[in-house]
Design an enzyme around this catalytic site. Structure first.
Site, PDB file in Angstrom:
ATOM      1  N   ARG A 162      -6.882 -11.462  24.634  1.00 57.19           N
ATOM      2  CA  ARG A 162      -7.447 -10.644  25.720  1.00 57.19           C
ATOM      3  C   ARG A 162      -7.883 -11.872  26.874  1.00 57.19           C
ATOM      4  O   ARG A 162      -8.886 -12.515  26.778  1.00 57.19           O
ATOM      5  CB  ARG A 162      -8.572 -10.036  25.480  1.00 57.19           C
ATOM      6  CG  ARG A 162      -9.350  -9.365  26.646  1.00 57.19           C
ATOM      7  CD  ARG A 162     -10.392  -8.337  26.321  1.00 57.19           C
ATOM      8  NE  ARG A 162      -9.581  -7.068  25.909  1.00 57.19           N
ATOM      9  CZ  ARG A 162     -10.187  -6.075  26.018  1.00 57.19           C
ATOM     10  NH1 ARG A 162     -11.683  -5.899  26.394  1.00 57.19           N
ATOM     11  NH2 ARG A 162      -9.509  -4.978  25.637  1.00 57.19           N
TER      12      ARG A 162
ATOM     13  N   HIS B 203      -2.100  -3.409  29.743  1.00 55.10           N
ATOM     14  CA  HIS B 203      -2.972  -3.463  28.713  1.00 55.10           C
ATOM     15  C   HIS B 203      -2.026  -2.552  27.599  1.00 55.10           C
ATOM     16  O   HIS B 203      -2.080  -1.396  27.482  1.00 55.10           O
ATOM     17  CB  HIS B 203      -4.284  -2.510  28.700  1.00 55.10           C
ATOM     18  CG  HIS B 203      -5.247  -2.719  27.667  1.00 55.10           C
ATOM     19  ND1 HIS B 203      -5.211  -3.027  26.628  1.00 55.10           N
ATOM     20  CD2 HIS B 203      -6.559  -2.225  27.762  1.00 55.10           C
ATOM     21  CE1 HIS B 203      -5.983  -3.098  25.696  1.00 55.10           C
ATOM     22  NE2 HIS B 203      -6.995  -2.258  26.514  1.00 55.10           N
TER      23      HIS B 203
ATOM     24  N   GLN C   6      -3.453  -0.424  24.592  1.00 60.20           N
ATOM     25  CA  GLN C   6      -3.708   0.754  25.108  1.00 60.20           C
ATOM     26  C   GLN C   6      -2.767   2.065  25.315  1.00 60.20           C
ATOM     27  O   GLN C   6      -3.075   3.063  24.745  1.00 60.20           O
ATOM     28  CB  GLN C   6      -4.693   0.484  26.629  1.00 60.20           C
ATOM     29  CG  GLN C   6      -5.222   1.722  26.914  1.00 60.20           C
ATOM     30  CD  GLN C   6      -6.651   2.210  25.977  1.00 60.20           C
ATOM     31  OE1 GLN C   6      -7.154   1.562  25.592  1.00 60.20           O
ATOM     32  NE2 GLN C   6      -6.405   3.363  25.516  1.00 60.20           N
TER      33      GLN C   6
ATOM     34  N   ASP D  65      -9.998   5.912  34.361  1.00 63.91           N
ATOM     35  CA  ASP D  65     -10.593   4.698  33.812  1.00 63.91           C
ATOM     36  C   ASP D  65     -11.756   4.340  34.829  1.00 63.91           C
ATOM     37  O   ASP D  65     -11.942   4.958  35.948  1.00 63.91           O
ATOM     38  CB  ASP D  65      -9.530   3.687  33.816  1.00 63.91           C
ATOM     39  CG  ASP D  65      -9.924   2.224  33.214  1.00 63.91           C
ATOM     40  OD1 ASP D  65     -11.013   2.196  32.685  1.00 63.91           O
ATOM     41  OD2 ASP D  65      -9.216   1.320  33.480  1.00 63.91           O
TER      42      ASP D  65
ATOM     43  N   CYS E  52      -9.790   5.548  28.735  1.00 59.35           N
ATOM     44  CA  CYS E  52      -9.528   4.327  27.527  1.00 59.35           C
ATOM     45  C   CYS E  52     -10.967   3.777  27.124  1.00 59.35           C
ATOM     46  O   CYS E  52     -10.923   3.141  26.189  1.00 59.35           O
ATOM     47  CB  CYS E  52      -8.754   3.115  28.363  1.00 59.35           C
ATOM     48  SG  CYS E  52      -9.483   2.814  29.952  1.00 59.35           S
TER      49      CYS E  52
ATOM     50  N   ARG F 276      -6.234   3.762  18.713  1.00 65.21           N
ATOM     51  CA  ARG F 276      -6.116   2.170  19.010  1.00 65.21           C
ATOM     52  C   ARG F 276      -6.066   1.465  17.713  1.00 65.21           C
ATOM     53  O   ARG F 276      -5.163   0.651  17.242  1.00 65.21           O
ATOM     54  CB  ARG F 276      -7.479   1.646  19.873  1.00 65.21           C
ATOM     55  CG  ARG F 276      -7.685   2.201  21.038  1.00 65.21           C
ATOM     56  CD  ARG F 276      -6.689   1.798  22.042  1.00 65.21           C
ATOM     57  NE  ARG F 276      -6.357   0.350  21.960  1.00 65.21           N
ATOM     58  CZ  ARG F 276      -7.041  -0.646  22.676  1.00 65.21           C
ATOM     59  NH1 ARG F 276      -7.861  -0.085  23.335  1.00 65.21           N
ATOM     60  NH2 ARG F 276      -6.874  -1.666  22.691  1.00 65.21           N
TER      61      ARG F 276
HETATM   62  N1   CP Z   1     -10.121   0.238  26.027  1.00 66.67           N
HETATM   63  C1   CP Z   1     -10.457  -0.895  25.595  1.00 66.67           C
HETATM   64  O1   CP Z   1      -9.687  -1.935  25.681  1.00 66.67           O
HETATM   65  O2   CP Z   1     -11.593  -1.098  25.118  1.00 66.67           O
HETATM   66  P1   CP Z   1     -12.426  -2.403  24.913  1.00 66.67           P
HETATM   67  O3   CP Z   1     -12.648  -3.226  26.135  1.00 66.67           O
HETATM   68  O4   CP Z   1     -13.822  -2.098  24.060  1.00 66.67           O
HETATM   69  O5   CP Z   1     -11.739  -3.374  23.856  1.00 66.67           O
END
Ligand code: CP
Length: 312
Positions: free
Chosen positions: A109, A136, A139, A231, A271, A299
């Site tokens: 990330r 992402h 996701q 979101d 999300c 997820r």
């Molecule tokens: N939706 C998502 O990626 O959640 P986090 O940021 O908690 O990983």
């Protein structure tokens, strides 16, 4: 022909074909349902290691990868934002070469999408984008699996996105294009998806009969939709723009009145994490149409399936 993702990276959701996405979901559903029991899953990646390199905090993504590696018989090592400082403490390529000699795969990330691309190019091991400022993809895999579980054939489903045309929206556009789904996006004019992503989605959609539309009318996007997805208005790292953004996104809240424009059996996705009272109200997020927690659970299932296929 058997589909293999062994040794592959996932930097953009468009790195996968429709058939490969279906394969991730096939494995995810078999693991989720117990058709593949835990004792069998534990034999998928014994002794294998996954480095989690995160420059932003996470609950769902980190949890999904850590639990997945434990359930596949492997091990995940988490590097927190303060540890990472990738590209600052040393060049991305140097960190990539060290990681590639040490672990079997990397989930990253990193805000800078180019850093994830550099990791994938230089590490010699599979790299999974765990969220960048551009995409992402993990996701997106969970999002459309959730839609399919609730609504069936994705080519017959109308999805409305209401809110920021940022990373989650970008991957949603691309996966909808790949799978032939219909997506209507409503964002404030100043927060539209990036042109390069729109061009890529349009190019893919020509082959799949998908329909991706972008506008700025939330009511029009939601009208008759099967799925309403939103979101946060202020993503991590945008805190300095918070006041401006809250003004820009007025009229883009998913609340009862907006949801009433969708089909009566429409589901709501988010999300997460949610900023309750901003982009979504409590009554919608806690209401009977909300599938955001199914989506969050998926997820884990999709990330575990992805890792099983990459490491298997
Ligand atoms: N939706 C998502 O990626 O959640 P986090 O940021 O908690 O990983």
């Amino acid at each position: 022909m058997a589909i293999s993702l062994a040794g592959r990276s996932l930097v953009s959701i468009a790195d996968l074909t429709r058939e490969e996405i279906e394969e991730v979901w096939r494995v995810a559903s078999a693991q989720k349902s117990g058709e593949v029991p835990l004792e069998e899953q534990l034999r998928v990646a014994p002794g294998r290691t996954l480095a989690l390199l995160f420059d932003k905090s996470s609950l769902r993504t980190r949890l999904g990868f850590e639990v997945a590696m434990a359930q596949l018989g492997g091990y995940a090592l988490y590097f927190a934002p303060a540890d990472v400082r990738i590209g600052e403490r040393e060049p991305v390529e140097d960190a990539a070469r060290v990681l590639g000699r040490t672990v079997d795969a990397i989930a990253a990330r990193l805000s800078a999408h180019s850093h994830i691309e550099q990791l994938a190019a230089a590490s010699g091991v599979p790299v999974v984008n765990a969220m960048s400022n551009l995409e992402h993809p993990c996701q997106a895999l969970a999002d459309l699996l959730t839609v399919r579980e609730h609504k069936g054939d994705l080519t017959q489903v109308e999805i409305a996105w209401v809110g920021d045309g940022f990373n989650v929206c970008h991957s949603l556009m691309l996966i909808c294009a790949l799978l032939g789904a219909r997506l209507r996006i409503a964002t404030p004019a100043t927060h539209e998806p990036r042109g390069e992503v729109m061009e890529k989605a349009e190019q893919i959609a020509k082959e799949t009969d998908a329909a991706i539309e972008i506008g700025s009318d939330a009511q029009a996007a939601v009208r008759g939709a099967d799925v309403v997805y939103t979101d946060v208005w202020v993503s991590a790292g945008m805190e300095e723009q918070a006041t401006r953004r809250r003004l820009d996104f007025r009229g883009f809240q998913v609340n009862r009145a907006l949801l009433e424009q969708a089909k009566p059996d429409a589901i709501v996705l988010h999300c997460l994490p949610a900023h309750r009272g901003e982009e979504i109200t409590d009554e919608v997020l806690d209401g009977p149409q909300c599938a955001a927690f199914d989506q969050a659970e998926n997820r884990l299932h999709t990330q575990r399936a992805l890792l099983a296929l990459i490491l298997g």
